[in-house]
Design a protein around this motif. Sequence first.
Motif, PDB file in Angstrom:
ATOM      1  N   ARG A 184       0.834  -1.204   0.000  1.00 34.86           N
ATOM      2  CA  ARG A 184       0.000   0.000   0.000  1.00 34.86           C
ATOM      3  C   ARG A 184       0.869   1.254   0.000  1.00 34.86           C
ATOM      4  O   ARG A 184       0.598   2.212  -0.735  1.00 34.86           O
ATOM      5  CB  ARG A 184      -0.934   0.003   1.211  1.00 34.86           C
ATOM      6  CG  ARG A 184      -1.866   1.210   1.252  1.00 34.86           C
ATOM      7  CD  ARG A 184      -2.662   1.248   2.553  1.00 34.86           C
ATOM      8  NE  ARG A 184      -3.569   2.384   2.572  1.00 34.86           N
ATOM      9  CZ  ARG A 184      -3.194   3.628   2.842  1.00 34.86           C
ATOM     10  NH1 ARG A 184      -1.915   3.896   3.106  1.00 34.86           N
ATOM     11  NH2 ARG A 184      -4.082   4.607   2.839  1.00 34.86           N
ATOM     12  N   CYS A 188       0.894   4.071  -3.002  1.00 35.95           N
ATOM     13  CA  CYS A 188       0.608   5.486  -2.752  1.00 35.95           C
ATOM     14  C   CYS A 188       1.764   6.370  -3.204  1.00 35.95           C
ATOM     15  O   CYS A 188       1.561   7.453  -3.763  1.00 35.95           O
ATOM     16  CB  CYS A 188       0.315   5.708  -1.270  1.00 35.95           C
ATOM     17  SG  CYS A 188      -1.270   5.021  -0.726  1.00 35.95           S
ATOM     18  N   GLN A 189       2.986   5.900  -2.975  1.00 35.46           N
ATOM     19  CA  GLN A 189       4.157   6.673  -3.383  1.00 35.46           C
ATOM     20  C   GLN A 189       4.238   6.776  -4.908  1.00 35.46           C
ATOM     21  O   GLN A 189       4.481   7.856  -5.460  1.00 35.46           O
ATOM     22  CB  GLN A 189       5.429   6.025  -2.842  1.00 35.46           C
ATOM     23  CG  GLN A 189       6.704   6.795  -3.205  1.00 35.46           C
ATOM     24  CD  GLN A 189       7.952   6.123  -2.667  1.00 35.46           C
ATOM     25  OE1 GLN A 189       7.932   4.950  -2.320  1.00 35.46           O
ATOM     26  NE2 GLN A 189       9.043   6.864  -2.594  1.00 35.46           N
ATOM     27  N   VAL A 193      -0.706   9.474  -4.116  1.00 38.57           N
ATOM     28  CA  VAL A 193      -1.945   9.611  -3.347  1.00 38.57           C
ATOM     29  C   VAL A 193      -1.659   9.277  -1.886  1.00 38.57           C
ATOM     30  O   VAL A 193      -0.615   8.706  -1.554  1.00 38.57           O
ATOM     31  CB  VAL A 193      -3.062   8.697  -3.890  1.00 38.57           C
ATOM     32  CG1 VAL A 193      -3.382   9.050  -5.326  1.00 38.57           C
ATOM     33  CG2 VAL A 193      -2.662   7.228  -3.783  1.00 38.57           C
ATOM     34  N   GLN A 194      -2.629   9.614  -1.029  1.00 38.92           N
ATOM     35  CA  GLN A 194      -2.405   9.416   0.402  1.00 38.92           C
ATOM     36  C   GLN A 194      -3.488   8.600   1.089  1.00 38.92           C
ATOM     37  O   GLN A 194      -3.310   8.189   2.231  1.00 38.92           O
ATOM     38  CB  GLN A 194      -2.296  10.785   1.096  1.00 38.92           C
ATOM     39  CG  GLN A 194      -1.113  11.623   0.623  1.00 38.92           C
ATOM     40  CD  GLN A 194      -1.056  12.963   1.326  1.00 38.92           C
ATOM     41  OE1 GLN A 194      -2.053  13.446   1.852  1.00 38.92           O
ATOM     42  NE2 GLN A 194       0.128  13.570   1.340  1.00 38.92           N
ATOM     43  N   SER A 195      -4.602   8.358   0.408  1.00 39.53           N
ATOM     44  CA  SER A 195      -5.706   7.663   1.079  1.00 39.53           C
ATOM     45  C   SER A 195      -6.335   6.620   0.162  1.00 39.53           C
ATOM     46  O   SER A 195      -6.180   6.659  -1.067  1.00 39.53           O
ATOM     47  CB  SER A 195      -6.783   8.665   1.505  1.00 39.53           C
ATOM     48  OG  SER A 195      -7.427   9.214   0.361  1.00 39.53           O
ATOM     49  N   ASP A 196      -7.073   5.690   0.778  1.00 37.87           N
ATOM     50  CA  ASP A 196      -7.781   4.672   0.005  1.00 37.87           C
ATOM     51  C   ASP A 196      -8.889   5.308  -0.834  1.00 37.87           C
ATOM     52  O   ASP A 196      -9.228   4.802  -1.909  1.00 37.87           O
ATOM     53  CB  ASP A 196      -8.384   3.617   0.939  1.00 37.87           C
ATOM     54  CG  ASP A 196      -7.310   2.765   1.609  1.00 37.87           C
ATOM     55  OD1 ASP A 196      -6.157   2.783   1.126  1.00 37.87           O
ATOM     56  OD2 ASP A 196      -7.618   2.098   2.610  1.00 37.87           O
ATOM     57  N   GLN A 198      -8.663   8.145  -2.386  1.00 38.81           N
ATOM     58  CA  GLN A 198      -8.008   8.623  -3.605  1.00 38.81           C
ATOM     59  C   GLN A 198      -7.698   7.456  -4.541  1.00 38.81           C
ATOM     60  O   GLN A 198      -7.751   7.604  -5.765  1.00 38.81           O
ATOM     61  CB  GLN A 198      -6.729   9.378  -3.245  1.00 38.81           C
ATOM     62  CG  GLN A 198      -6.984  10.729  -2.587  1.00 38.81           C
ATOM     63  CD  GLN A 198      -5.701  11.423  -2.166  1.00 38.81           C
ATOM     64  OE1 GLN A 198      -4.827  10.816  -1.542  1.00 38.81           O
ATOM     65  NE2 GLN A 198      -5.582  12.694  -2.509  1.00 38.81           N
ATOM     66  N   LEU A 199      -7.390   6.290  -3.976  1.00 42.91           N
ATOM     67  CA  LEU A 199      -7.185   5.103  -4.801  1.00 42.91           C
ATOM     68  C   LEU A 199      -8.482   4.729  -5.514  1.00 42.91           C
ATOM     69  O   LEU A 199      -8.473   4.365  -6.693  1.00 42.91           O
ATOM     70  CB  LEU A 199      -6.706   3.931  -3.937  1.00 42.91           C
ATOM     71  CG  LEU A 199      -5.300   4.034  -3.342  1.00 42.91           C
ATOM     72  CD1 LEU A 199      -5.013   2.824  -2.466  1.00 42.91           C
ATOM     73  CD2 LEU A 199      -4.246   4.149  -4.442  1.00 42.91           C
TER      74      LEU A 199
END
Length: 216
Positions: A184, A188-189, A193-196, A198-199
């Motif tokens: 995860r 994200c890197q 993105v920083q959150s699920d 945003q995924l």
Amino acid sequence: MPWSVLVVDDHPIVRDGFCHLFDSIGDYQSIAQAGSGKEALNQASLQSFNLILVDHSLPDIKGPELIKALKLSQPQAYFVMVSIYDNNPYVQQAEEAGVHAYLSKRTAADELPLALERITQGEFFLSSDVARNLKQRERAQKQAGLDKLTSREQQVFSLLARGYCVKTAARELDLNDKTVHTHRANICQKLGVQSDYQLLQLALKFGLLELSVLTD
């Protein structure tokens, strides 16, 4: 040689439209109709078909699952799927089910004759607008960095986007929690993105996730 055809769609007007289309373009001995997966399976138990056209979304079963079931009794048939969906999960499901052609409902009337010609020559046929959309999405995915994800990261990405927590995703993939946390973080890197959530937005934007999985 005259063909027998089965048209499977839950909308009578759509079924009638395809039946008239088949009447106008070929030598078809018989054209049967079914409004559900159950009706289609019943028809298939009574008659052999050369061509079966199936809508992707039926009231009692998804088109790809119906095709898998129909293939057991109709291994000789050509299968054509028609759909309003033009993104990859739906096309991939259809291909995995063993369809010979995937047609967009927007262009099916114009492209069906060509599709029938191609599949009888042993080719897989994909509607032009679907093919064009898939190429556009593929380019956009590369720009967003999705092509940088490993196959395992793509699996984790898909599960997290569907709302799976790390523990549930780990159990689904037969991994330990720490490994999924690492995947995860790498995802994200790579995607910035920083959150699920945003995924999830990315997955929907690039057609990597069926909306139906969010409402089932």
